[in-house]
Scaffold this active site. Structure first.
Site, PDB file in Angstrom:
ATOM      1  N   GLY A   8       0.835  -1.200   0.000  1.00 10.47           N
ATOM      2  CA  GLY A   8       0.000   0.000   0.000  1.00 10.47           C
ATOM      3  C   GLY A   8       0.868   1.248   0.000  1.00 10.47           C
ATOM      4  O   GLY A   8       2.101   1.150   0.052  1.00 10.47           O
ATOM      5  N   THR A  10       1.267   3.314   2.356  1.00  6.35           N
ATOM      6  CA  THR A  10       1.918   3.512   3.657  1.00  6.35           C
ATOM      7  C   THR A  10       2.682   2.258   4.087  1.00  6.35           C
ATOM      8  O   THR A  10       3.853   2.324   4.418  1.00  6.35           O
ATOM      9  CB  THR A  10       0.870   3.875   4.741  1.00  6.35           C
ATOM     10  OG1 THR A  10       0.061   4.944   4.247  1.00  6.35           O
ATOM     11  CG2 THR A  10       1.556   4.313   6.027  1.00  6.35           C
ATOM     12  N   ASN A  11       1.998   1.123   4.081  1.00  7.39           N
ATOM     13  CA  ASN A  11       2.607  -0.111   4.571  1.00  7.39           C
ATOM     14  C   ASN A  11       2.553  -1.231   3.548  1.00  7.39           C
ATOM     15  O   ASN A  11       1.655  -1.270   2.701  1.00  7.39           O
ATOM     16  CB  ASN A  11       1.882  -0.583   5.839  1.00  7.39           C
ATOM     17  CG  ASN A  11       2.178   0.318   7.018  1.00  7.39           C
ATOM     18  OD1 ASN A  11       3.338   0.588   7.325  1.00  7.39           O
ATOM     19  ND2 ASN A  11       1.143   0.800   7.677  1.00  7.39           N
ATOM     20  N   ASP A 109      -5.164  -3.088  -5.310  1.00  8.55           N
ATOM     21  CA  ASP A 109      -5.713  -3.484  -4.001  1.00  8.55           C
ATOM     22  C   ASP A 109      -7.235  -3.585  -4.065  1.00  8.55           C
ATOM     23  O   ASP A 109      -7.850  -4.441  -3.436  1.00  8.55           O
ATOM     24  CB  ASP A 109      -5.268  -2.514  -2.887  1.00  8.55           C
ATOM     25  CG  ASP A 109      -5.525  -1.038  -3.199  1.00  8.55           C
ATOM     26  OD1 ASP A 109      -5.720  -0.687  -4.384  1.00  8.55           O
ATOM     27  OD2 ASP A 109      -5.543  -0.229  -2.254  1.00  8.55           O
TER      28      ASP A 109
HETATM   29  N1  ATP Z   1      -6.468   2.777  16.648  1.00  9.60           N
HETATM   30  C1  ATP Z   1      -5.541   3.180  15.760  1.00  9.60           C
HETATM   31  N2  ATP Z   1      -5.061   4.437  15.812  1.00  9.60           N
HETATM   32  C2  ATP Z   1      -4.153   4.869  14.942  1.00  9.60           C
HETATM   33  N3  ATP Z   1      -3.649   4.113  13.944  1.00  9.60           N
HETATM   34  C3  ATP Z   1      -4.098   2.858  13.855  1.00  9.60           C
HETATM   35  C4  ATP Z   1      -5.048   2.309  14.732  1.00  9.60           C
HETATM   36  N4  ATP Z   1      -5.299   1.027  14.374  1.00  9.60           N
HETATM   37  C5  ATP Z   1      -4.522   0.797  13.295  1.00  9.60           C
HETATM   38  N5  ATP Z   1      -3.795   1.874  12.993  1.00  9.60           N
HETATM   39  C6  ATP Z   1      -2.859   2.068  11.889  1.00  9.60           C
HETATM   40  O1  ATP Z   1      -3.648   2.059  10.745  1.00  9.60           O
HETATM   41  C7  ATP Z   1      -2.928   1.517   9.680  1.00  9.60           C
HETATM   42  C8  ATP Z   1      -3.868   0.569   9.013  1.00  9.60           C
HETATM   43  O2  ATP Z   1      -3.220  -0.378   8.260  1.00  9.60           O
HETATM   44  P1  ATP Z   1      -3.580  -0.693   6.785  1.00  9.60           P
HETATM   45  O3  ATP Z   1      -2.574  -1.621   6.248  1.00  9.60           O
HETATM   46  O4  ATP Z   1      -5.003  -1.078   6.716  1.00  9.60           O
HETATM   47  O5  ATP Z   1      -3.463   0.703   6.094  1.00  9.60           O
HETATM   48  P2  ATP Z   1      -2.166   1.525   5.798  1.00  9.60           P
HETATM   49  O6  ATP Z   1      -0.990   0.675   5.962  1.00  9.60           O
HETATM   50  O7  ATP Z   1      -2.213   2.779   6.596  1.00  9.60           O
HETATM   51  O8  ATP Z   1      -2.473   1.936   4.331  1.00  9.60           O
HETATM   52  P3  ATP Z   1      -2.009   1.271   2.972  1.00  9.60           P
HETATM   53  O9  ATP Z   1      -2.552  -0.117   2.955  1.00  9.60           O
HETATM   54  O10 ATP Z   1      -2.637   2.185   1.985  1.00  9.60           O
HETATM   55  O11 ATP Z   1      -0.535   1.326   3.016  1.00  9.60           O
HETATM   56  C9  ATP Z   1      -1.672   0.875  10.263  1.00  9.60           C
HETATM   57  O12 ATP Z   1      -0.562   1.649   9.886  1.00  9.60           O
HETATM   58  C10 ATP Z   1      -1.863   0.966  11.781  1.00  9.60           C
HETATM   59  O13 ATP Z   1      -0.667   1.340  12.444  1.00  9.60           O
HETATM   60  C1  PAU Z   2      -7.028   4.526  -4.056  1.00 10.93           C
HETATM   61  C2  PAU Z   2      -5.767   3.778  -3.637  1.00 10.93           C
HETATM   62  C3  PAU Z   2      -4.657   4.763  -3.301  1.00 10.93           C
HETATM   63  C4  PAU Z   2      -6.123   2.984  -2.375  1.00 10.93           C
HETATM   64  O1  PAU Z   2      -5.048   2.234  -1.929  1.00 10.93           O
HETATM   65  C5  PAU Z   2      -5.327   2.788  -4.742  1.00 10.93           C
HETATM   66  O2  PAU Z   2      -6.310   1.845  -4.965  1.00 10.93           O
HETATM   67  C6  PAU Z   2      -5.023   3.496  -6.046  1.00 10.93           C
HETATM   68  O3  PAU Z   2      -3.973   4.086  -6.197  1.00 10.93           O
HETATM   69  N1  PAU Z   2      -5.973   3.420  -7.020  1.00 10.93           N
HETATM   70  C7  PAU Z   2      -5.847   3.954  -8.342  1.00 10.93           C
HETATM   71  C8  PAU Z   2      -7.099   4.625  -8.810  1.00 10.93           C
HETATM   72  C9  PAU Z   2      -8.379   3.797  -8.715  1.00 10.93           C
HETATM   73  O4  PAU Z   2      -8.431   2.781  -8.027  1.00 10.93           O
HETATM   74  O5  PAU Z   2      -9.364   4.163  -9.349  1.00 10.93           O
END
Ligand code: ATP
Ligand code: PAU
Ligand code: K
Length: 259
Positions: A8, A10-11, A109
């Site tokens: 993703g 972020t992670n 995703d």
């Molecule tokens: N109660 C909470 N408060 C703050 N942050 C939280 C809490 N619970 C989970 N998180 C954070 O939310 C994030 C959720 O993870 P997830 O993988 O769903 O999304 P992401 O890593 O932020 O986004 P992406 O998948 O777009 O990289 C994690 O980074 C976690 O540290």
């Molecule tokens: C919307 C995010 C950033 C969510 O992770 C990803 O799915 C993305 O970059 N999508 C491209 C645009 C779309 O899904 O329509």
């Protein structure tokens, strides 16, 4: 064994499937500068810590960050001696093609969440993913991704407030006791928490109206937990949804190759 990688903005989540279950799930910050060697050292030390002796023979990747795919491909080639399957690339087939405007690239995703949601619940589904962005994926009765909604993510909204308003501190998202905050932190928490509850309710209501049919709502992503407590927003919350979808897409493509 199959290594599933969900990258993703972020992670990045790594999970190992042994043919009947996921053995472990590990998370690392997404960084396109991380090399294949760095991934490998990190992965093998975690495996050693968990006393895992596994031989990875296949890799499947979903990445919302195109630049990280290069080093993940090198990881698969160099250390696992395989060509990874990358969702969204022409060589990766989906059970049902998305029905969107010509020229649109749907986030991988979201395609993966669609496949996973349809597998578990059938069609007429809304999948809500609380990641960097908060996305709503609408799944048709035949399992196709037919569009959805992209809203700013919860943590992103909090960061944006802090970054753009000199007097507003960084605040962690949590459920505030009351809607009326009596200090700055409580006010921000209320804005984001109750704002998102309203956002989810409003968007789901609007989608149901537009589709004119009952639709199940499934949530995933780390922050789903926060919005689940005490509210009737979701029919279920499934943290493993994306990783489940990656495994399904891998099996589907493997089945096609051997057919
Ligand atoms: N109660 C909470 N408060 C703050 N942050 C939280 C809490 N619970 C989970 N998180 C954070 O939310 C994030 C959720 O993870 P997830 O993988 O769903 O999304 P992401 O890593 O932020 O986004 P992406 O998948 O777009 O990289 C994690 O980074 C976690 O540290
Ligand atoms: C919307 C995010 C950033 C969510 O992770 C990803 O799915 C993305 O970059 N999508 C491209 C645009 C779309 O899904 O329509
Ligand atoms: K995610």
């Amino acid at each position: 064994m199959l290594l599933c990688i969900d990258c993703g903005n972020t992670n990045t989540v790594f999970s190992i499937w042994n043919g009947s279950e996921f053995l472990s799930t590990w998370r690392i910050e997404t960084n396109h500068k991380r090399t294949a060697d760095e991934y490998y050292v990190w992965l093998t030390s975690l495996m050693m810590l968990h006393d895992m002796k596994v031989r990875i023979g296949a890799v499947v990747i979903s990445s919302t960050v195109p630049r990280v795919v290069f080093n993940l491909r090198v990881l698969a080639n160099r250390y696992f001696d395989c060509r990874p399957l990358v969702v969204g690339k022409p060589e990766c087939q989906l059970p049902v093609a998305p029905r969107v405007d010509i020229g649109t690239t749907v986030g991988p995703d979201r395609l993966v969440n669609t496949v996973a949601g349809f597998d578990r619940h059938g069609g007429d589904l809304i999948v809500v993913d609380f990641g960097t962005a908060t996305t709503f994926d609408v799944v048709a009765p035949d399992g196709a991704y037919i569009g959805g909604v992209i809203a700013p993510g919860v943590n992103l909204s909090l960061e944006a407030l802090h970054a753009s308003a000199a007097a507003l501190p960084h605040v962690d998202v949590t459920m505030p006791e009351k809607a009326v905050g009596t200090n700055t932190v409580a006010c921000i928490q209320s804005g984001v928490f109750w704002g998102y509850i309203g956002l989810v309710e409003g968007i789901v209501r609007q989608i149901r109206l537009e589709r004119a049919r009952p639709m199940k709502v499934i949530a995933t992503g780390g922050l789903a937990e926060l919005f689940e407590q005490g509210f009737d927003l979701f029919d279920s919350v499934e943290y493993d949804l994306t990783i489940h979808g990656l495994r399904l897409i891998h099996d589907y493509n493997k089945g096609l190759a051997s057919a």
